[in-house]
Write an enzyme that holds these catalytic residues in place. Sequence first.
Site, PDB file in Angstrom:
ATOM      1  N   PRO A   1       0.778  -1.219   0.000  1.00  0.00           N
ATOM      2  CA  PRO A   1       0.000   0.000   0.000  1.00  0.00           C
ATOM      3  C   PRO A   1       0.818   1.281   0.000  1.00  0.00           C
ATOM      4  CG  PRO A   1       0.092  -1.013   2.175  1.00  0.00           C
ATOM      5  CD  PRO A   1       1.180  -1.564   1.370  1.00  0.00           C
ATOM      6  N   GLU A   2       0.453   2.185  -0.863  1.00  0.00           N
ATOM      7  CA  GLU A   2       0.956   3.555  -0.802  1.00  0.00           C
ATOM      8  C   GLU A   2      -0.214   4.409  -0.310  1.00  0.00           C
ATOM      9  OE1 GLU A   2       3.182   4.667  -4.333  1.00  0.00           O
ATOM     10  OE2 GLU A   2       3.462   2.572  -4.824  1.00  0.00           O
TER      11      GLU A   2
END
Length: 287
Positions: A2-3
Amino acid sequence: MPELPEVEIVRQSLDKNIKQKKVKKVIIRNKNLRFKLPTHFKNFLENKKITRVTRFSKYIILNLPKNEFCIIHLGMSGTLHLIKDKNKNNLTNLSFYNSPLLPKNHNHIEIIFNKFKVVYNDPRRFGFFQLIKTIKNLNKRFSHLGPEPFDKKFNVKYFKNFIKNKKKKVKDLLIDQKFVSGIGNIYVSEILFLSKINPYKKVNLLNKKECNIIIENSKTILLKAIKKGGSSIRDFKNTEGSKGNFQDSFKVYQRNGLNCKRIGCKGIITKKVIANRSTFFCNTCQN
DNA sequence: AAGAGGCCCTGATAGC
DNA sequence: TGCTATCAGGGCCTCT
């Protein structure tokens, strides 16, 4: 996994479902995450209401009463799953635990509410939970991080000042969380493509206009990704099991060997390792 | 002191 | 089929 956009999607679905809900029970199946869970983890959370779920950068923040917080970082492979209990209140029901919606392995933590639970899964265990007892400590926890791309502080003046005397590659700069926080390895390639800037370009050679373009495009790309529900490469899903769609909008990421999508450009997308991570760019239109 | 590189860990996939 | 090698969205630490 995840960003910032993916973490924001998780935050939204979490907030929708657990805001103002009381934690009934916590089950720890594996305390050895990136950081070992503190011994009082269970006691800290049980019988407390989640007032709301917020986020800074790639960190999810469970807000508790009296300015206490539990922060969650998903690392590379962490996911949160919202599992509804069809059998209502039976918290120890085995079919509830063995929900077909959960991965088979690595379900490390369960936070159980009335009639549903949130399960943290993380094969690589680069993610972690941390408990924080005051607002002051919360701010301190994030003090080493730069502003988010959406922050007014992320402006040309800040940018120019930060890169003073630095010679690193621009790709390296944008994934440096001390500079700007929330951009990761996927979005940095997309931002630099949109900016027509070569990821190898040394930051001391960036002019004011280019700094501005990077600032604007960082916001554009991340907001667009959030609107599309994040990027689901491998298996990213929100807590309710829906995939994002931004991967369909990738212009360069994982497109090595394919034609550049920029209209009029005949270039081919190239993959190189920069700062130990795969980097994708068109070496015809990104200078 | 900036920057390069290694490491934490498991699983999926590619290549032989 | 089954082995080994490589790679994966992050962040922190050490060495030069």
